[in-house]
Design an enzyme around this catalytic site. Structure first.
Site, mmCIF file in Angstrom:
data_model
loop_
_atom_site.group_PDB
_atom_site.id
_atom_site.type_symbol
_atom_site.label_atom_id
_atom_site.label_comp_id
_atom_site.label_asym_id
_atom_site.label_seq_id
_atom_site.Cartn_x
_atom_site.Cartn_y
_atom_site.Cartn_z
ATOM 1 N N ASP A 9 40.422 37.386 42.986
ATOM 2 C CA ASP A 9 39.559 38.554 42.886
ATOM 3 C C ASP A 9 40.333 39.649 42.165
ATOM 4 O O ASP A 9 41.559 39.681 42.207
ATOM 5 C CB ASP A 9 39.176 39.000 44.303
ATOM 6 C CG ASP A 9 38.317 40.240 44.323
ATOM 7 O OD1 ASP A 9 37.426 40.372 43.467
ATOM 8 O OD2 ASP A 9 38.549 41.092 45.205
ATOM 9 N N ASP A 11 39.372 43.553 41.916
ATOM 10 C CA ASP A 11 39.419 44.839 42.615
ATOM 11 C C ASP A 11 39.732 44.617 44.096
ATOM 12 O O ASP A 11 39.048 43.858 44.774
ATOM 13 C CB ASP A 11 38.083 45.567 42.478
ATOM 14 C CG ASP A 11 37.683 45.779 41.020
ATOM 15 O OD1 ASP A 11 38.486 45.461 40.119
ATOM 16 O OD2 ASP A 11 36.562 46.255 40.790
#
Length: 144
Positions: A9, A11
């Site tokens: 991922d 953010d």
């Protein structure tokens, strides 16, 4: 031999999440401490394909114009590339949560190519900061 994948991922994992959950300006972007060090170590020493997967709510709409997203996103990718961390693929989901799109994490719609004999999803990992990332790992048959 089937390839292992590290789904990462963006953010909240390699850069800090903001209050408004939208990294659309350089002054809002902060890399996590040691992100370059440890992703660099993973890229050099381990045998994983590196794949970035990120939900970017409404990217390309009035609430999140692309012209504010791409300069920051490309800077992030280039910064990691300069440190020897190259993402083999980058997947961006542009939908809003209420749309319930199968392309949005924890859905696997963007990752269908990994459901093949070419990939070892059982020994692959998802790294993220939310429950949806762990759910994505489960949906892929991977670890989180």
């Amino acid at each position: 031999m089937a390839k292992k994948v590290l789904f990462i991922d963006r953010d909240g994992t390699i850069i800090k999440e903001t209050v408004d959950e939208q990294i659309d300006a350089f002054e809002k972007m902060i890399f996590y401490p040691k992100a370059f060090t440890f992703l660099g170590k993973i890229a050099k020493e381990l045998d994983y394909e590196l794949v970035m997967i990120t939900n970017q709510d409404g990217l390309g709409t009035d609430v999140f114009p692309e012209d504010t997203f791409w300069p920051v996103h490309n800077f992030i990718l280039k910064s990691f590339e300069n440190e020897g961390v190259v993402f083999d693929k980058v997947f961006l989901d542009r939908t809003f949560p209420h749309e319930n799109a199968n392309t949005r994490k924890p859905g696997t719609g963007l990752l269908m190519e990994y459901f093949s004999e070419d990939y070892d999803l059982k020994n692959s990992f998802v790294i993220g900061d939310r429950l949806t990332d762990i759910e994505l790992a489960k949906n892929l048959g991977s670890k989180g």
